[in-house]
Design an enzyme around this catalytic site. Structure first.
Site, PDB file in Angstrom:
ATOM      1  N   TRP A  44     -51.040 -25.149 -99.887  1.00  0.00           N
ATOM      2  CA  TRP A  44     -50.023 -25.518 -99.636  1.00  0.00           C
ATOM      3  C   TRP A  44     -48.961 -26.769-100.180  1.00  0.00           C
ATOM      4  O   TRP A  44     -47.617 -26.110-100.425  1.00  0.00           O
ATOM      5  CB  TRP A  44     -49.756 -24.880 -98.112  1.00  0.00           C
ATOM      6  N   ASP A 182     -55.650 -28.991 -89.650  1.00  0.00           N
ATOM      7  CA  ASP A 182     -57.103 -28.959 -89.833  1.00  0.00           C
ATOM      8  C   ASP A 182     -57.310 -29.039 -87.697  1.00  0.00           C
ATOM      9  O   ASP A 182     -58.531 -28.029 -87.408  1.00  0.00           O
ATOM     10  CB  ASP A 182     -58.005 -29.939 -90.495  1.00  0.00           C
ATOM     11  N   GLU A 418     -47.889 -39.391 -94.968  1.00  0.00           N
ATOM     12  CA  GLU A 418     -48.615 -37.888 -94.703  1.00  0.00           C
ATOM     13  C   GLU A 418     -47.961 -37.488 -93.372  1.00  0.00           C
ATOM     14  O   GLU A 418     -47.880 -36.515 -93.273  1.00  0.00           O
ATOM     15  CB  GLU A 418     -49.870 -37.739 -94.737  1.00  0.00           C
TER      16      GLU A 418
HETATM   17  C1  2M8 Z   1     -55.277 -31.847 -94.919  1.00  0.00           C
HETATM   18  O1  2M8 Z   1     -56.460 -31.408 -95.241  1.00  0.00           O
HETATM   19  C2  2M8 Z   1     -57.012 -31.765 -96.237  1.00  0.00           C
HETATM   20  C3  2M8 Z   1     -58.306 -30.249 -96.015  1.00  0.00           C
HETATM   21  O2  2M8 Z   1     -58.014 -29.314 -96.309  1.00  0.00           O
HETATM   22  C4  2M8 Z   1     -58.190 -32.754 -95.113  1.00  0.00           C
HETATM   23  O3  2M8 Z   1     -57.865 -33.473 -94.043  1.00  0.00           O
HETATM   24  O4  2M8 Z   1     -59.293 -33.588 -96.175  1.00  0.00           O
HETATM   25  C5  2M8 Z   1     -54.618 -31.079 -93.952  1.00  0.00           C
HETATM   26  O5  2M8 Z   1     -53.082 -32.159 -93.526  1.00  0.00           O
HETATM   27  C6  2M8 Z   1     -53.904 -30.181 -94.928  1.00  0.00           C
HETATM   28  O6  2M8 Z   1     -52.574 -28.938 -94.271  1.00  0.00           O
HETATM   29  C7  2M8 Z   1     -53.083 -30.367 -96.252  1.00  0.00           C
HETATM   30  O7  2M8 Z   1     -52.886 -29.824 -97.799  1.00  0.00           O
HETATM   31  C8  2M8 Z   1     -54.487 -31.507 -96.526  1.00  0.00           C
HETATM   32  C9  2M8 Z   1     -53.510 -32.768 -97.984  1.00  0.00           C
HETATM   33  O8  2M8 Z   1     -52.518 -32.699 -97.809  1.00  0.00           O
HETATM   34  O9  2M8 Z   1     -54.488 -32.452 -95.712  1.00  0.00           O
END
Ligand code: 2M8
Length: 471
Positions: A44, A182, A418
């Protein structure tokens, strides 16, 4: 606190710095989600990144989506990570072990779960930019829409079938990661029933990239996350097999609303460019089913949509931004106005303690709110973008513009974090996060999406939800 509008100088700097971040995170045909914490392509994130890049380069924006499609499984599933070169990101391909799955793509290493279907929404924005530019960009984009129509339809069809086999109108997720949010309190109930069993030991790597571990999910949460990966592997990534054995099976209202909105747009674009009529019709039916599922999940007392724990049959009532799912998919004008007022009101963007009046991931008025912890309260610029986009589509330009301007003011420091501490405005998590920079570019371009068409409500057509029940 009043929103100070960025000066022309701020705006010029922001545009330049956002472009610089995206360029620095560009790895040729795709963009890493962030330079250190997330050194791969996330599904996404790639959608948001593509729509931001389109304000500068339509061909490069299309490349982003083209690369993402190289990771599509034969089931239609678009996985949540496409791995690039080896890195210290964990869980890595060795942990996902997708080689057990017959449907995985050849030549690309991916994870084995999904993320919210934002991509066709992004594509519609890219098309908008391509048309504004005209000429070769427009031609390229229109061709891309037509050529990739079957691939997006296969993705949506996967969500509508493998993830909603009983046609409840809610997309079933098998992991909190599939929601994109998450550790959201949305999932506290379902995760409390996840009981990690025997699995290989692991070392987290994410904590090395943040200044304070409390900004990330806890170790206990990570054990559950990895246990669900283990369960997916044991089910060989077969959705029916996982459904019969896995601990976490939840109907997600935000994913469902995005699927409905994306399916509307796919049908519209398909009709315009002469795609297969059966595919267009299928897309409209998907939109209708999931819009209805979302509207049916609304709690009349709060006006917010609720996820559904398909193991217990319980609606999950949490004051999370996902509750605004109906705003994204439309379908009920009175509810839409109620949600607009709620969103801008004192429990949400208008909360008196917020540094910036943009949507927090959890309402500060909720007992579940945590100001610094990941998806438990902080503000995520992409969520604010989604709300502004949805308001615009619903004809609520003034409200949309208020979120856009506040969102720009929040990003004026040009760190493109972020996520943001909602009470102080402090930058949290990773810096130079691609999707945050992309959102800034889109907000700066100040485009308005086309208005949503009017739809008929058909709640009565859907079968009642019968929970899958305990295993
Ligand atoms: C975060 O998720 C990843 C796992 O998919 C992580 O924490 O390692 C979330 O904020 C997710 O929505 C986002 O797509 C990803 C990368 O920005 O980070």
């Amino acid at each position: 606190m009043p929103v100070t509008q960025p000066t022309p100088n701020d705006i010029a700097l922001m545009a330049g710095r956002a472009g610089y971040v995206l360029k620095a995170n560009d790895r040729g045909r795709f963009t890493v989600a962030s330079p250190t914490l997330y050194p791969h392509m996330w599904s996404w994130d790639a959608g948001f990144v593509a729509l931001g890049i389109a304000t500068v380069s339509v061909p490069r924006a299309l490349d982003e989506l083209r690369t993402l499609l190289t990771g599509q499984w034969s089931t239609g599933m678009i996985p949540h990570i496409l791995f690039h070169s080896p890195s210290d990101y964990f869980p890595d391909p060795d942990r996902w072990r997708t080689q057990v799955a017959a449907a995985r793509p050849a030549g690309v290493l991916t994870s084995g779960v999904t993320q919210p279907p934002i991509h066709v929404i992004a594509l519609s924005r890219i098309l908008h930019d391509a048309r504004r530019r005209g000429g070769a960009d427009q031609e390229l984009c229109e061709r891309f829409v037509l050529d990739t129509f079957p691939r997006w339809l296969a993705w949506h069809r996967y969500l509508a079938t493998a993830r909603d086999p009983h046609e409840h109108g809610l997309v079933e997720i098998h992991h909190g990661w599939e929601s994109g949010m998450d550790d959201s309190p949305r999932w506290d109930g379902p995760y409390s029933r996840v009981r990690p069993g025997e699995m290989p030991p692991f070392t987290r790597r994410d904590l090395a990239h943040v200044s304070d571990p409390s900004q990330r999910p806890s170790d206990a949460e990570y054990r559950r996350y990895l246990w669900l990966v283990e369960q997916k592997v044991r089910a060989r990534y077969d959705d029916a097999a996982y459904r019969a054995t896995g601990d976490f099976v939840v109907g997600d209202v935000l994913v469902s609303a995005l699927l409905a909105a994306a399916s509307d747009l796919l049908a519209d674009m398909g009709a315009e460019f002469g795609a297969d009529p059966a595919g267009i019709e299928e897309s409209r039916l998907i939109a209708r089913r999931f819009r209805t599922g979302v509207l049916r999940s609304v709690d009349p007392s709060t006006g917010l949509a609720r996820d559904l724990d398909l193991r217990t049959g319980e609606h999950l009532s949490v004051d999370s931004a996902a509750g605004f799912a109906p705003l994204l998919c439309g379908g009920d004008d009175a509810l839409l106005r109620r949600q607009r007022d709620l969103l801008l009101g004192p429990r949400w963007c208008g909360h008196s303690r917020l540094r910036w009046p943009v949507v927090p991931s959890v309402s500060p008025a909720s007992p579940a709110f945590r100001d610094r912890t990941y998806w438990r309260g902080p503000q995520w610029p992409v969520l604010n973008w989604l709300m502004a986009w949805a308001l615009n589509r619903s004809g609520e330009q003034e409200a949309a513009n208020a979120l856009r301007l506040a969102g720009l003011a929040q990003l004026v420091d040009c760190d493109f974090a972020e996520y943001y501490e909602p009470l102080t405005g402090e930058q949290l998590g990773s810096r130079d996060q691609s999707w945050t920079a992309a959102i800034a570019l889109d907000f700066l371009a100040a485009r308005r999406p086309g208005r949503r068409k009017h739809v008929r409500l058909l709640t009565a057509e859907l079968p009642a939800v019968t929970p899958a029940g305990p295993r």
